[in-house]
Design a protein around this motif. Structure first.
Motif, PDB file in Angstrom:
ATOM      1  N   SER A  41     -10.183  14.798 -22.513  1.00  0.00           N
ATOM      2  CA  SER A  41     -11.690  14.617 -22.075  1.00  0.00           C
ATOM      3  C   SER A  41     -12.167  15.764 -22.444  1.00  0.00           C
ATOM      4  O   SER A  41     -13.359  15.814 -23.011  1.00  0.00           O
ATOM      5  CB  SER A  41     -11.711  14.156 -20.801  1.00  0.00           C
ATOM      6  N   ALA A  42     -11.730  17.116 -22.073  1.00  0.00           N
ATOM      7  CA  ALA A  42     -12.489  18.182 -22.126  1.00  0.00           C
ATOM      8  C   ALA A  42     -12.568  18.482 -23.883  1.00  0.00           C
ATOM      9  O   ALA A  42     -13.573  19.057 -24.285  1.00  0.00           O
ATOM     10  CB  ALA A  42     -11.720  19.395 -21.748  1.00  0.00           C
ATOM     11  N   CYS A  93     -16.591  22.830 -15.403  1.00  0.00           N
ATOM     12  CA  CYS A  93     -15.195  22.618 -14.974  1.00  0.00           C
ATOM     13  C   CYS A  93     -14.339  23.660 -13.918  1.00  0.00           C
ATOM     14  O   CYS A  93     -13.613  23.102 -12.966  1.00  0.00           O
ATOM     15  CB  CYS A  93     -14.244  22.394 -16.058  1.00  0.00           C
ATOM     16  N   GLY A 109      -7.418  14.975 -18.725  1.00  0.00           N
ATOM     17  CA  GLY A 109      -8.302  16.033 -18.421  1.00  0.00           C
ATOM     18  C   GLY A 109      -8.255  16.960 -19.791  1.00  0.00           C
ATOM     19  O   GLY A 109      -9.264  17.157 -20.146  1.00  0.00           O
ATOM     20  N   THR A 161      -9.066  20.083 -17.821  1.00  0.00           N
ATOM     21  CA  THR A 161     -10.074  20.648 -18.621  1.00  0.00           C
ATOM     22  C   THR A 161     -10.123  22.202 -18.732  1.00  0.00           C
ATOM     23  O   THR A 161     -10.566  22.483 -19.948  1.00  0.00           O
ATOM     24  CB  THR A 161     -11.340  20.213 -18.018  1.00  0.00           C
TER      25      THR A 161
END
Length: 524
Positions: A351-352, A370, A348, A403
């Motif tokens: 990816s963020a 998110c 996470g 995220t």
């Protein structure tokens, strides 16, 4: 000239000077240091649960009283965030982080000799808690100053040190306890945390020096200052002793009364005084803690977002195992659920950072999405009734937590919130406000669980806080846009004044020039 002397006086601690934000350079070393600081601060805090049973048996205390060790530590860490900002602005990030490493190690080593739980409150809760604050916040602040376009991605990847630490430290400390006992294991952890001092020594400050200033310097420096006004070419040539810069300007740039006669000494003296005042402006004083951010409506909304969102950060990690055990899931399988949550958090965070690094993109809206999905994950936990249901919810929650947790502090540097110039002070105030929820969140969830005799109420309370946080986060961008619109007329007025002034000088000079030429024609 005084500024030049100061820069050369301490070459060992001199800052890195760049013409613009490097988006790399020494920043990669800062990111490397932040990875280990994150691992040795939050990673140790999250892994401290391996000592709980040993402390309960040694001190004959309840789980609630032992859990207050970490609660006090986290509260002190966040509550003293403004102090960290003040010390960083006064003494620099490097010295503050190194001092924080010493405090963390001192608290942990001293705690290994504790005789009761109160000693642990003081050593780990207060001393190490203060060290965690002095180590973490200045590191993430200076990292944001070294990056611009890659800031979100680099910060997110470097923050995964916390997740990797949970994987490595928890089993390693457990195995070490079986060999040498919990006291020597805690002593070893304290010695390991002393390496934060090495990470702090790598945090060289950064100075952004505009490239135009470097290009304006000629290769030679004149021996003296001279000012010359030429009527025919209508220009002024200025050579400065201090900077060695020769600037040629049109009459519009000559301050004061440029119609003075060249032979008069008094106008020259007047021009000299005015140019010296403009060429070497006084260096603005850096505020130790800039509370002006509290007048920024966008920051106020963002701070309330952090206050309510913090309610949902820690509770799932605390109550996921009790919830799974209440559903009849075994101890080993419950541990797998928590490990899966940590693994998903790593992905996470990365990816963020990758998504927020894309251009063009409004990062505040991605954060809002998110947070909304994180609220959905919290609501989904009570509806899970077996192992794979909880595993799915944990993976989804861990990914969405990564995220948000890896980006909510670096987003302060975005123009939609406060900007990079005020990030240091804003981060201190922001984390300070978060401390209130960090201290009240777990006890509030515990009261709800004791009252309802159901662990689902803890997840509902966290979801309610996260929803309120999403509401305030959605107001950040409108508040910032509204302030910009109110400031725009003032900016246009000031620009208009600057544009309107030069033509008057040109008209006066042209009239004088025309009069002189007219007299010349008459004489002919």
């Amino acid at each position: 000239s005084k500024m030049t002397v100061k820069a050369v006086k301490m070459p060992c601690t001199a800052p890195n000077v760049y013409p613009k934000v490097p988006d790399g350079g020494w920043g990669w070393t800062i990111a490397f240091a932040f990875f280990f600081v994150e691992a040795l601060t939050y990673g140790i805090i999250k892994s401290f649960g391996v000592f709980f049973n040993d402390l309960m048996e040694s001190f004959d205390e309840t789980n609630s009283r032992i859990s207050w060790i970490i609660s006090i530590c986290v509260f002190v860490q966040t509550f003293t965030a403004p102090l960290s900002t003040v010390l960083s602005n006064r003494f620099g990030h490097r010295l503050v982080v190194m001092a924080g490493g010493v405090l963390i190690s001192t608290g942990m080593v001293t705690a290994s000799f504790a005789r009761n739980v109160v000693d642990m409150y003081i050593t780990i809760g207060v001393i190490s808690g203060l060290g965690y604050c002095l180590s973490f916040l200045p590191t993430v602040t200076i990292l944001s100053q070294y990056f611009d376009k890659r800031r979100s991605l680099v910060t997110a990847v470097a923050s995964t040190g916390e997740c990797f630490a949970v994987f490595s430290f928890a089993p390693a400390i457990t195995a070490l306890k079986e060999q040498i006992g919990w006291r020597y294991s805690l002593l070893s952890v304290g010695v390991l945390q002393l390496s934060i001092v090495i990470c702090g020594s790598l945090l060289r400050p950064i100075v952004i020096k505009e490239q135009e200033e470097v290009k304006a310097q000629p290769p030679e420096e004149p021996a003296e200052t001279k000012y010359m006004l030429e009527n025919e070419q209508t220009r002024t040539s200025i050579e400065s002793i201090d900077s060695g810069v020769e600037i040629t300007t049109s009459p519009s740039n000559v301050p004061g009364k440029t119609k003075a006669e060249p032979k008069s000494e008094e106008p020259k003296e007047h021009v000299q005084i005015h140019v010296e005042n403009n060429s070497t402006p006084p260096e603005p004083k850096t505020k130790l803690l800039d509370f002006s951010v509290m007048r920024d409506y966008s920051f106020i909304c963002y701070a309330f977002f952090g206050l309510f969102a913090t309610l949902g950060f820690f509770a799932p990690s605390l109550y996921i195992i009790p919830l799974s055990r209440s559903l009849g899931i075994g101890k080993d399988h419950s541990a797998y659920i928590l490990s899966a949550m940590a693994i998903a958090e790593v992905f996470g965070r990365i990816s963020a950072g990758w998504v927020l690094n894309k251009k063009p993109i409004r990062k505040i809206y991605i954060e809002l999405i998110c947070v909304v999905l994180l609220s959905v994950a919290l609501v989904a936990f009570p509806f899970a009734s077996e192992f794979w249901g909880l595993m799915t919810c944990s993976i989804f929650f861990g990914f969405m937590l990564g995220t948000v947790a890896g980006t909510h502090i670096p987003l302060l540097a975005e123009d939609d919130v406060v900007g990079i110039a005020k990030m240091s002070s804003a981060a201190g105030v922001y984390v300070f406000i978060q401390s209130l929820a960090g201290l009240a969140g777990p006890p509030l969830a515990g009261v709800l669980v004791d009252t309802t005799q159901n662990y689902s109420s803890a997840f509902y309370s966290c979801a309610a806080g996260m929803v309120l946080g999403a509401v305030f986060l959605s107001l950040v961008r409108p508040c910032k846009a509204g302030l910009c619109r109110r400031q725009q007329p003032c900016a246009e007025q000031s620009v208009a004044e600057v544009v309107l002034d030069p033509p008057e000088d040109f008209i006066e000079m042209d009239i004088g020039k025309a009069e002189n030429s007219g007299k010349g024609c008459d004489s002919v």
